[in-house]
Design an enzyme around this catalytic site. Structure first.
Site, mmCIF file in Angstrom:
data_model
loop_
_atom_site.group_PDB
_atom_site.id
_atom_site.type_symbol
_atom_site.label_atom_id
_atom_site.label_comp_id
_atom_site.label_asym_id
_atom_site.label_seq_id
_atom_site.Cartn_x
_atom_site.Cartn_y
_atom_site.Cartn_z
ATOM 1 N N TYR A 3 1.055 -2.086 -21.743
ATOM 2 C CA TYR A 3 1.763 -2.584 -20.563
ATOM 3 C C TYR A 3 0.944 -2.387 -19.294
ATOM 4 C CZ TYR A 3 6.051 -4.115 -22.680
ATOM 5 O OH TYR A 3 6.965 -4.832 -23.407
ATOM 6 N N HIS A 40 0.916 5.804 -0.894
ATOM 7 C CA HIS A 40 0.157 7.033 -1.112
ATOM 8 C C HIS A 40 0.742 7.744 -2.329
ATOM 9 C CE1 HIS A 40 -1.264 7.331 3.382
ATOM 10 N NE2 HIS A 40 -1.495 6.154 2.847
ATOM 11 N N HIS A 99 0.852 -1.191 0.000
ATOM 12 C CA HIS A 99 0.000 0.000 0.000
ATOM 13 C C HIS A 99 0.884 1.236 0.000
ATOM 14 C CE1 HIS A 99 -2.990 2.987 0.911
ATOM 15 N NE2 HIS A 99 -2.432 3.256 2.068
#
Length: 220
Positions: A123, A98, A96
Site C-alpha cells: 500500500y 511536521h 506540508h
C-alpha cells in the site's frame, strides 16, 4: 473544484490533520491550485482553527490579492505545481506537515540517502511510491524549492513520477488532485514511517530492497 469548495476543504483537512496529531501549533500548511491562482494557509496559522475567509488568495503569478499574509512556503508550493504539471502525478493540492514519525526517520537517515523509506508494504508503494530525501535547507529557502523541482523532474524522466518529498529535519510535502487525496497520501506515508521505526529488524540491505522492488514491480 470551485474556490468556495477549495476553501472549505482546506479548512476541513487542516482541522482533521491537527486533531489527529499530524501537525501541531502553527506548523504545516496547505495550498490548492485554482484556475486563476492559488489559495494557501496564512503564515503562522494553526491548521486546526483556520478561517476560510482569511486564507491567502494569490493570482497566477503568486501576487497576493486577498486574505492574511501567505505562508512563507508559497515559493516551494508553486514550484511543486509547476514541476509536476507535465508529469503523470500533477498537483492540485499540496500539504506540508511536521509529522512526528517522518521527521524521526529523517533524523536517523543517512544524509546522502536518495530516498527516505524502502518499499516496505504494497500500500505504501501503490499509494505513495518513492519519496526523495531532500537535504536540509532553512524553512522557506529557495534552494529547497529548486531541489524539490529537480527531484520531481528526475523521477518523472525515469518513469516513476512522485507524489511526495521529505525535507530533511522538517517534514514531508505531499500532493494530489484534491485536499482529501493529498491527506490520504500523507496518512499512508506517516503510517509507513511509524512501521519502519517500530520494526525490530535491522535495516534492509541493498539485496533485500531490490527483492522487495521486484515483488512490487507492478507499482514501483
Amino acid at each position: 473544484m470551485s474556490e468556495a469548495r477549495a476553501r472549505e476543504e482546506i479548512v476541513r483537512v487542516g482541522r482533521s490533520l491537527f486533531e489527529r496529531g499530524y501537525v501541531h501549533a502553527t506548523a504545516g500548511n496547505i495550498s490548492v491550485r485554482l484556475a486563476d491562482g492559488y489559495l494557501i494557509t496564512p503564515t503562522d496559522a494553526c491548521l486546526g482553527t483556520l478561517d476560510p475567509a482569511r486564507l491567502a488568495r494569490l493570482d497566477a503569478q503568486g501576487r497576493q490579492t486577498g486574505g492574511d499574509p501567505a505562508s512563507k512556503t508559497l515559493a516551494l508550493h508553486r514550484r511543486i505545481y509547476e514541476a509536476s504539471a507535465g508529469t503523470a502525478a500533477p498537483a492540485g493540492c499540496v500539504v506540508h506537515s511536521h509529522s512526528t514519525h517522518l521527521v524521526a526517520c529523517s533524523l536517523r537517515a543517512d544524509p546522502a540517502a536518495a530516498e527516505l523509506l524502502p518499499p516496505l508494504t504494497p500500500y505504501f508503494v501503490m499509494k505513495v511510491g518513492r519519496v526523495p530525501h531532500i537535504p536540509y535547507h532553512r524553512p522557506g529557502a529557495p534552494e529547497a524549492a529548486e531541489a524539490v523541482a529537480r527531484a520531481i523532474a528526475r523521477h518523472a524522466e525515469a518513469g516513476h513520477p512522485i507524489r511526495a518529498v521529505m525535507l530533511a529535519r522538517l517534514g514531508p510535502n505531499v500532493w494530489h488532485d484534491t485536499p482529501a487525496a493529498a491527506m490520504a497520501t500523507l496518512e499512508e506515508l506517516e503510517e509507513t514511517a511509524r512501521l519502519w521505526l517500530l520494526a525490530p529488524a535491522a535495516p534492509l540491505n541493498t539485496a533485500q530492497i531490490d527483492e522487495l522492488r521486484r515483488a512490487f514491480n507492478a507499482f514501483w
